[in-house]
Design a protein around this motif. Structure first.
Motif, PDB file in Angstrom:
ATOM      1  N   VAL A   1       0.826  -1.209   0.000  1.00  0.00           N
ATOM      2  CA  VAL A   1       0.000   0.000   0.000  1.00  0.00           C
ATOM      3  C   VAL A   1       0.860   1.259   0.000  1.00  0.00           C
ATOM      4  CG1 VAL A   1      -1.705   1.338   1.318  1.00  0.00           C
ATOM      5  CG2 VAL A   1      -1.961  -1.139   1.084  1.00  0.00           C
ATOM      6  N   ILE A   2       1.933   1.263   0.785  1.00  0.00           N
ATOM      7  CA  ILE A   2       2.802   2.438   0.808  1.00  0.00           C
ATOM      8  C   ILE A   2       4.253   2.061   0.552  1.00  0.00           C
ATOM      9  CG2 ILE A   2       1.300   3.747   2.368  1.00  0.00           C
ATOM     10  CD1 ILE A   2       3.342   3.288   4.590  1.00  0.00           C
ATOM     11  N   ASP A   3       4.984   3.034   0.019  1.00  0.00           N
ATOM     12  CA  ASP A   3       6.428   2.941  -0.123  1.00  0.00           C
ATOM     13  C   ASP A   3       6.987   4.247   0.452  1.00  0.00           C
ATOM     14  OD1 ASP A   3       6.050   4.952  -2.052  1.00  0.00           O
ATOM     15  OD2 ASP A   3       6.304   3.599  -3.737  1.00  0.00           O
ATOM     16  N   SER A   4       8.258   4.499   0.277  1.00  0.00           N
ATOM     17  CA  SER A   4       8.869   5.671   0.911  1.00  0.00           C
ATOM     18  C   SER A   4       8.289   6.990   0.392  1.00  0.00           C
ATOM     19  CB  SER A   4      10.386   5.650   0.724  1.00  0.00           C
ATOM     20  OG  SER A   4      10.709   5.611  -0.647  1.00  0.00           O
ATOM     21  N   ILE A   5       7.955   7.063  -0.879  1.00  0.00           N
ATOM     22  CA  ILE A   5       7.382   8.294  -1.442  1.00  0.00           C
ATOM     23  C   ILE A   5       5.976   8.523  -0.898  1.00  0.00           C
ATOM     24  CG2 ILE A   5       6.689   9.471  -3.564  1.00  0.00           C
ATOM     25  CD1 ILE A   5       9.741   9.117  -3.226  1.00  0.00           C
ATOM     26  N   ILE A   6       5.182   7.493  -0.873  1.00  0.00           N
ATOM     27  CA  ILE A   6       3.815   7.613  -0.357  1.00  0.00           C
ATOM     28  C   ILE A   6       3.852   7.938   1.137  1.00  0.00           C
ATOM     29  CG2 ILE A   6       1.621   6.404   0.015  1.00  0.00           C
ATOM     30  CD1 ILE A   6       2.332   4.783  -2.564  1.00  0.00           C
ATOM     31  N   LEU A   7       4.822   7.380   1.852  1.00  0.00           N
ATOM     32  CA  LEU A   7       4.960   7.680   3.271  1.00  0.00           C
ATOM     33  C   LEU A   7       5.173   9.175   3.483  1.00  0.00           C
ATOM     34  CD1 LEU A   7       5.199   6.879   6.246  1.00  0.00           C
ATOM     35  CD2 LEU A   7       7.627   6.415   5.824  1.00  0.00           C
ATOM     36  N   LEU A   8       6.003   9.786   2.662  1.00  0.00           N
ATOM     37  CA  LEU A   8       6.231  11.228   2.785  1.00  0.00           C
ATOM     38  C   LEU A   8       4.947  12.014   2.528  1.00  0.00           C
ATOM     39  CD1 LEU A   8       9.700  11.556   1.034  1.00  0.00           C
ATOM     40  CD2 LEU A   8       9.206  11.579   3.495  1.00  0.00           C
ATOM     41  N   GLN A   9       4.170  11.589   1.554  1.00  0.00           N
ATOM     42  CA  GLN A   9       2.894  12.252   1.273  1.00  0.00           C
ATOM     43  C   GLN A   9       1.918  12.058   2.435  1.00  0.00           C
ATOM     44  OE1 GLN A   9       2.418  10.275  -2.592  1.00  0.00           O
ATOM     45  NE2 GLN A   9       2.271  12.320  -3.502  1.00  0.00           N
ATOM     46  N   LEU A  10       1.908  10.869   3.015  1.00  0.00           N
ATOM     47  CA  LEU A  10       1.052  10.592   4.153  1.00  0.00           C
ATOM     48  C   LEU A  10       1.452  11.446   5.353  1.00  0.00           C
ATOM     49  CD1 LEU A  10      -1.186   8.990   5.576  1.00  0.00           C
ATOM     50  CD2 LEU A  10       0.506   7.178   5.991  1.00  0.00           C
ATOM     51  N   VAL A  11       2.744  11.563   5.601  1.00  0.00           N
ATOM     52  CA  VAL A  11       3.230  12.399   6.699  1.00  0.00           C
ATOM     53  C   VAL A  11       2.790  13.843   6.497  1.00  0.00           C
ATOM     54  CG1 VAL A  11       5.325  13.388   7.738  1.00  0.00           C
ATOM     55  CG2 VAL A  11       5.149  10.913   7.373  1.00  0.00           C
ATOM     56  N   ASP A  12       2.935  14.355   5.276  1.00  0.00           N
ATOM     57  CA  ASP A  12       2.502  15.721   4.972  1.00  0.00           C
ATOM     58  C   ASP A  12       1.002  15.885   5.231  1.00  0.00           C
ATOM     59  OD1 ASP A  12       3.034  18.392   3.929  1.00  0.00           O
ATOM     60  OD2 ASP A  12       1.851  17.755   2.188  1.00  0.00           O
ATOM     61  N   PHE A  13       0.212  14.911   4.806  1.00  0.00           N
ATOM     62  CA  PHE A  13      -1.235  14.937   5.047  1.00  0.00           C
ATOM     63  C   PHE A  13      -1.539  14.970   6.541  1.00  0.00           C
ATOM     64  CE2 PHE A  13      -4.829  12.190   6.247  1.00  0.00           C
ATOM     65  CZ  PHE A  13      -5.883  12.975   5.808  1.00  0.00           C
ATOM     66  N   LEU A  14      -0.901  14.085   7.302  1.00  0.00           N
ATOM     67  CA  LEU A  14      -1.160  14.008   8.742  1.00  0.00           C
ATOM     68  C   LEU A  14      -0.751  15.294   9.459  1.00  0.00           C
ATOM     69  CD1 LEU A  14       0.043  10.348   9.365  1.00  0.00           C
ATOM     70  CD2 LEU A  14      -2.327  11.171   9.422  1.00  0.00           C
ATOM     71  N   GLU A  15       0.385  15.855   9.065  1.00  0.00           N
ATOM     72  CA  GLU A  15       0.836  17.102   9.682  1.00  0.00           C
ATOM     73  C   GLU A  15      -0.153  18.231   9.418  1.00  0.00           C
ATOM     74  OE1 GLU A  15       5.668  16.599   9.922  1.00  0.00           O
ATOM     75  OE2 GLU A  15       4.837  17.503   8.102  1.00  0.00           O
ATOM     76  N   SER A  16      -0.660  18.302   8.205  1.00  0.00           N
ATOM     77  CA  SER A  16      -1.645  19.337   7.862  1.00  0.00           C
ATOM     78  C   SER A  16      -2.979  19.091   8.544  1.00  0.00           C
ATOM     79  CB  SER A  16      -1.866  19.389   6.349  1.00  0.00           C
ATOM     80  OG  SER A  16      -0.693  19.769   5.701  1.00  0.00           O
ATOM     81  N   LYS A  17      -3.451  17.878   8.487  1.00  0.00           N
ATOM     82  CA  LYS A  17      -4.769  17.527   9.031  1.00  0.00           C
ATOM     83  C   LYS A  17      -4.848  17.737  10.540  1.00  0.00           C
ATOM     84  CE  LYS A  17      -8.762  15.156   9.119  1.00  0.00           C
ATOM     85  NZ  LYS A  17      -9.971  15.679   8.551  1.00  0.00           N
ATOM     86  N   TYR A  18      -3.799  17.340  11.240  1.00  0.00           N
ATOM     87  CA  TYR A  18      -3.828  17.363  12.702  1.00  0.00           C
ATOM     88  C   TYR A  18      -2.973  18.476  13.319  1.00  0.00           C
ATOM     89  CZ  TYR A  18      -6.322  13.042  12.159  1.00  0.00           C
ATOM     90  OH  TYR A  18      -7.269  12.105  11.788  1.00  0.00           O
ATOM     91  N   ASN A  19      -2.411  19.344  12.477  1.00  0.00           N
ATOM     92  CA  ASN A  19      -1.616  20.477  12.941  1.00  0.00           C
ATOM     93  C   ASN A  19      -0.506  20.013  13.903  1.00  0.00           C
ATOM     94  OD1 ASN A  19      -0.928  23.174  12.919  1.00  0.00           O
ATOM     95  ND2 ASN A  19      -2.161  23.645  14.714  1.00  0.00           N
ATOM     96  N   ILE A  20       0.254  19.025  13.432  1.00  0.00           N
ATOM     97  CA  ILE A  20       1.358  18.475  14.213  1.00  0.00           C
ATOM     98  C   ILE A  20       2.615  18.484  13.355  1.00  0.00           C
ATOM     99  CG2 ILE A  20      -0.043  16.975  15.687  1.00  0.00           C
ATOM    100  CD1 ILE A  20       0.663  14.638  13.783  1.00  0.00           C
ATOM    101  N   GLU A  21       3.759  18.268  13.981  1.00  0.00           N
ATOM    102  CA  GLU A  21       5.009  18.084  13.259  1.00  0.00           C
ATOM    103  C   GLU A  21       5.557  16.716  13.640  1.00  0.00           C
ATOM    104  OE1 GLU A  21       9.390  20.070  12.970  1.00  0.00           O
ATOM    105  OE2 GLU A  21       7.665  21.405  13.193  1.00  0.00           O
TER     106      GLU A  21
END
Length: 82
Positions: free
Chosen positions: A35-55
Motif C-alpha cells: 500500500v505504501i512505499d517511501s514516497i507515499i509515506l512522505l505524502q502521508l506524513v505531509d497529510f497528517l501534519e496538515s490535518k492534525y496540525n502536528i510536526e
C-alpha cells in the motif's frame, strides 16, 4: 476503527494508493501489503501534519510507528497530546 485510521484510509483511497479490493486491518503491514512505499509515506506524513496540525519528527518515522494503521494512529495521538 478510530477517526485517525479512517482519515488515513480515506487519504490513501482518494490519492489512488489503496483500491477497494484491499481490506486493511489495524495491524496489517502497509509496506508488506504494497500500500505504501517511501514516497507515499512522505505524502502521508505531509497529510497528517496538515490535518492534525502536528510536526512529525524524522526520528519517529520507524516501521514500529508507521507500518500499520495502529502504529500511525498511536504516533499521531501522542503528538496531538503533546
Amino acid at each position: 476503527m478510530n477517526e485517525i485510521n479512517q482519515d488515513i484510509l480515506q487519504f490513501l483511497k482518494t490519492e489512488g494508493f489503496l483500491n477497494e479490493k484491499i481490506s486493511l486491518q489495524e495491524n496489517d503491514s502497509l509496506t508488506g501489503t504494497g500500500v505504501i512505499d517511501s514516497i507515499i509515506l512522505l505524502q502521508l506524513v505531509d497529510f497528517l501534519e496538515s490535518k492534525y496540525n502536528i510536526e512529525i519528527p524524522v526520528e519517529m518515522l520507524t516501521p514500529e510507528n508507521f507500518d500499520t494503521l495502529a502504529g500511525i494512529s498511536q504516533s499521531v495521538t501522542k503528538l496531538r497530546e503533546g
